[in-house]
Design an enzyme around this catalytic site. Sequence first.
Site, short mmCIF file in Angstrom:
data_model
loop_
_atom_site.label_atom_id
_atom_site.label_comp_id
_atom_site.label_asym_id
_atom_site.label_seq_id
_atom_site.Cartn_x
_atom_site.Cartn_y
_atom_site.Cartn_z
N CYS A 112 0.37 -2.17 15.60
CA CYS A 112 0.43 -1.90 14.16
C CYS A 112 -0.13 -3.05 13.32
CB CYS A 112 1.90 -1.65 13.78
SG CYS A 112 2.19 -1.52 12.01
N CYS A 148 5.34 -4.64 16.16
CA CYS A 148 4.85 -3.79 17.25
C CYS A 148 3.39 -4.14 17.54
CB CYS A 148 4.97 -2.32 16.87
SG CYS A 148 6.63 -1.86 16.37
N GLY A 167 6.49 -1.71 6.63
CA GLY A 167 7.89 -2.13 6.68
C GLY A 167 8.78 -1.23 7.50
N ASN A 178 -4.55 5.01 16.14
CA ASN A 178 -5.61 4.69 15.18
C ASN A 178 -6.01 3.24 15.36
OD1 ASN A 178 -5.62 7.21 13.72
ND2 ASN A 178 -3.64 6.60 12.89
N GLU A 219 0.82 -1.21 0.00
CA GLU A 219 0.00 0.00 0.00
C GLU A 219 0.86 1.26 0.00
OE1 GLU A 219 -4.19 -0.99 2.10
OE2 GLU A 219 -2.40 -1.39 3.27
N CYS A 274 3.29 8.64 1.16
CA CYS A 274 3.74 7.79 2.26
C CYS A 274 4.04 6.43 1.65
CB CYS A 274 2.62 7.70 3.31
SG CYS A 274 2.98 6.56 4.64
N CYS A 297 -1.97 6.08 9.89
CA CYS A 297 -0.77 5.42 10.42
C CYS A 297 -1.12 4.10 11.08
CB CYS A 297 -0.11 6.27 11.49
SG CYS A 297 0.41 7.85 10.92
N CYS A 319 6.31 -6.78 7.85
CA CYS A 319 7.34 -6.21 8.73
C CYS A 319 7.64 -7.21 9.82
CB CYS A 319 6.85 -4.90 9.35
SG CYS A 319 8.11 -4.10 10.38
N1 SAH Z 1 8.40 0.93 10.53
C1 SAH Z 1 8.59 2.32 10.66
C2 SAH Z 1 7.81 3.13 9.66
C3 SAH Z 1 6.37 2.76 9.40
S1 SAH Z 1 5.15 3.05 10.61
C4 SAH Z 1 8.29 2.78 12.05
O1 SAH Z 1 7.71 2.02 12.80
O2 SAH Z 1 8.68 3.91 12.38
C5 SAH Z 1 4.82 4.82 10.61
C6 SAH Z 1 4.34 5.33 11.98
O3 SAH Z 1 3.01 4.88 12.28
C7 SAH Z 1 5.23 4.80 13.12
O4 SAH Z 1 5.55 5.83 14.01
C8 SAH Z 1 4.32 3.79 13.75
O5 SAH Z 1 4.71 3.51 15.05
C9 SAH Z 1 2.97 4.44 13.63
N2 SAH Z 1 1.85 3.54 13.89
C10 SAH Z 1 1.83 2.19 13.82
N3 SAH Z 1 0.61 1.70 14.20
C11 SAH Z 1 -0.14 2.78 14.51
C12 SAH Z 1 -1.50 2.95 14.94
N4 SAH Z 1 -2.31 1.90 15.10
N5 SAH Z 1 -1.96 4.20 15.13
C13 SAH Z 1 -1.15 5.28 14.92
N6 SAH Z 1 0.13 5.18 14.51
C14 SAH Z 1 0.64 3.95 14.31
FE1 SF4 Z 2 6.41 -1.56 14.03
FE2 SF4 Z 2 6.75 0.15 11.95
FE3 SF4 Z 2 6.90 -2.52 11.56
FE4 SF4 Z 2 4.54 -1.41 12.12
S1 SF4 Z 2 5.78 -1.05 10.29
S2 SF4 Z 2 5.39 -3.33 13.02
S3 SF4 Z 2 5.13 0.22 13.52
S4 SF4 Z 2 8.27 -1.27 12.83
#
Ligand code: SAH
Ligand code: SF4
Length: 339
Positions: free
Chosen positions: A119, A116, A159, A288, A90, A105, A331, A112
């Site tokens: 996410c 986390c 990713g 979110n 996406e 974006c 996000c 990934c």
């Molecule tokens: N992997 C990288 C970049 C992609 S995520 C990273 O983690 O930084 C982009 C941003 O969205 C990150 O700060 C991530 O922590 C945040 N994010 C992930 N899940 C989210 C959620 N459910 N609500 C809001 N932000 C979120």
């Molecule tokens: Fe964590 Fe970023 Fe990977 Fe989502 S995309 S699992 S926020 S490192």
Amino acid sequence: MEILSGLSLAEIEQITDNLHASKFRARQIHNWIYLKSVKNIDEMTDLSVKFRDELKKVSLVTDVKIKVKQVSSDGTIKYLIEYPDGECVETVLMRFDNRANLTACVSSQIGCAVNCSFCATGKCGFIRNLTYKEIIEQVLTIQRDTGLKVTNIVFMGQGEPLLNLDNVLKAMEIFNENFQIGARRLTVSTSGIVPQIYKLAENDMQSTLAISLHAPNHEIRKKIMPIENKYDMKELKTALKKYVDKTGRRITVEYLLIKDLNDSADAAKELAEYLSDIKCNINLIPYNPTAKNDYQRPSNNSIQKFKYLLEHSGKKVTVRLERGADIDAACGQLRGKVD
Ligand code: SAH
Ligand code: SF4
């Protein structure tokens, strides 16, 4: 067949040389691909019909497809892009009414591995890295579809960009040189892959580094980001200070706000203390919803209170505007598939 998208000028010159055409033709093709974003070779109208036919025999503008396109009520567009091997990713285009900026974006990997807890991307695990050409194709797809020129790029899609660093750096170089997007208009967001942060420092990266911190201390961060067990906040801080020293650049700290988990007044104070000696801006991201967990977004009131407490530390604090939530483009909501 050569795919023209993602090629450097020198690589396009090889094609025009093979067709016994002048180097000027290569420059024209390059402009059509990166600045005018044509969908096919027939749109390259300053090339003769005969030359276009020859070019069509050996090359194609692109080999990716738009599988799904969704437009949000706020103007955000989300694309599901399919690569020739059938894998999808996406990419999101955001516009902000009061600015001329068009921000893409982009995703750096399919899935990934960092996983986390908050996410949606991490949920399906890691599938593969994207090549730099596949990263570039995301921006070209947006430009070809909208006819607009992207002005800013954030690596905040699916990713972990620092776990695919070579392709990400190469894509950034091409965004810079071919798309004429300045280094300062590129942002790389990472969950905190410490050895790669040192690498970026050595490279003297002039783009913005954003760190997904999301917690004020080791105990809370460990609960939501497994990467904390590998590179903890103490090591991360040393790396960030080195990065700032070496590049002179201010970093962006991203802090996800989750109700009753990391949004208390004590958390704000502890976070301010942790960041006190790091040159940074702070970007608060209200959580979110994703299907993965039952976390909740704090009330607007507690978001503002958290912001206010942090501002006391003298740092610039912003709250990220939510974009495209009605089409799961905000996000953390990108999964790389449709139901
Ligand atoms: N992997 C990288 C970049 C992609 S995520 C990273 O983690 O930084 C982009 C941003 O969205 C990150 O700060 C991530 O922590 C945040 N994010 C992930 N899940 C989210 C959620 N459910 N609500 C809001 N932000 C979120
Ligand atoms: Fe964590 Fe970023 Fe990977 Fe989502 S995309 S699992 S926020 S490192």
